[in-house]
Scaffold this active site. Sequence first.
Site, PDB file in Angstrom:
ATOM      1  N   HIS A 256       8.446   6.403  -7.024  1.00 31.98           N
ATOM      2  CA  HIS A 256       9.671   6.737  -6.306  1.00 31.98           C
ATOM      3  C   HIS A 256      10.870   6.502  -7.219  1.00 31.98           C
ATOM      4  CE1 HIS A 256       7.552   6.894  -2.381  1.00 31.98           C
ATOM      5  NE2 HIS A 256       6.786   5.983  -2.958  1.00 31.98           N
TER       6      HIS A 256
ATOM      7  N   GLN B 295       0.831  -1.196   0.000  1.00 28.79           N
ATOM      8  CA  GLN B 295       0.000   0.000   0.000  1.00 28.79           C
ATOM      9  C   GLN B 295       0.879   1.265   0.000  1.00 28.79           C
ATOM     10  OE1 GLN B 295      -3.434   0.350   0.117  1.00 28.79           O
ATOM     11  NE2 GLN B 295      -3.667  -1.859  -0.037  1.00 28.79           N
TER      12      GLN B 295
ATOM     13  N   HIS C  79       1.984   7.885  -7.641  1.00 31.93           N
ATOM     14  CA  HIS C  79       3.322   8.459  -7.692  1.00 31.93           C
ATOM     15  C   HIS C  79       4.350   7.343  -7.813  1.00 31.93           C
ATOM     16  CE1 HIS C  79       2.372   7.634  -3.471  1.00 31.93           C
ATOM     17  NE2 HIS C  79       3.673   7.529  -3.243  1.00 31.93           N
TER      18      HIS C  79
ATOM     19  N   TYR D  91      -2.862   8.077  -1.308  1.00 33.38           N
ATOM     20  CA  TYR D  91      -3.567   7.481  -2.444  1.00 33.38           C
ATOM     21  C   TYR D  91      -3.743   8.463  -3.596  1.00 33.38           C
ATOM     22  CZ  TYR D  91      -4.282   3.618   0.726  1.00 33.38           C
ATOM     23  OH  TYR D  91      -4.075   2.569   1.589  1.00 33.38           O
TER      24      TYR D  91
END
Length: 314
Positions: free
Chosen positions: A247, A238, A245, A242
């Site tokens: 990383h 998760q 995106h 929300y």
Amino acid sequence: MAGYHLEHLKQFQYERVLNEDPITHALTLLGTLPVQDTSERAHAILRIEKTPLSVDSADRIIPQFLESTKLIEGTDIYHWLFGWLAKSSESPDVKINVVHPATEVHIRKYSKQEVAIVHETPALYERIVKPYITAFPPSRTQWVENILNGTSEAEKVLFRDPSPESGYVILPDMKWDLTTLSSLYLVAIAFNRSIRTLRDLTKAHLGMLTSIRREAAKVVHERWGLAPGSLRMFIHYQPSYYHFHVHIVNANYQGWPGMSTGQAHLLDDIISLLECSSADGPTIMQQMTLTYALGEQHGLYEPMKAAQQELGYY
């Protein structure tokens, strides 16, 4: 951004340690700070990174040891600063992230907690997880909206594609100190508000995902000279918030727990799975059972743990 400087932080009233992280040498503290332009105080979370920080001195770090600060950036309720524990230091001794006002959800999120491995089937996603995500108020991601509409961090944006369907921005993540190349940490945030998690991705989003992969590599090569293959790009599930995106970190950076198995899904693998998916039916990501760890303070912990017993996993 105004207000979160040394004199304001000196008014922090310590309550307790929420978490200690021996890997990143950090303490996360809960206390209160004055609410600007009012006589009230509200909960504040301060995450302070140093090598090392002692739990025994946690209640004295802010009022006694902190000598000066420099604001790095801020958006909505999130602010991050450099801090010096000695005025003579040329480099900052600590990096401070501030969440203020902090809600009970924030306090639970930053608290130390035991985790359980859960298996999220597509049926459990529809019955438990999707309603949980849908119930989140827009205010929880106001700081993301501030970035997308340019009211905060506009000068830090490294790349922008303004398309409302397939566009995104790339900028430094708040966890990076903006200096140490070995721990380079960027984030790509999509403009498409309908993508909440990787469960929402379809073949129609392949153009956006491949563009993020391409442009991120181009940005870090042009600005910092990192060669192809120098980046690790991944998506959390998760996620911590929300709004979709990605990383983007230096591939040599190994110190952040958010890259653990089950939580971090490589962007390349997601692209490959979508390419293998049917064009007119559910994608592989929508058909998979996703296995990941949930902290006991997470809002999904109790319902998902109960569901595991129903399915015979426990």
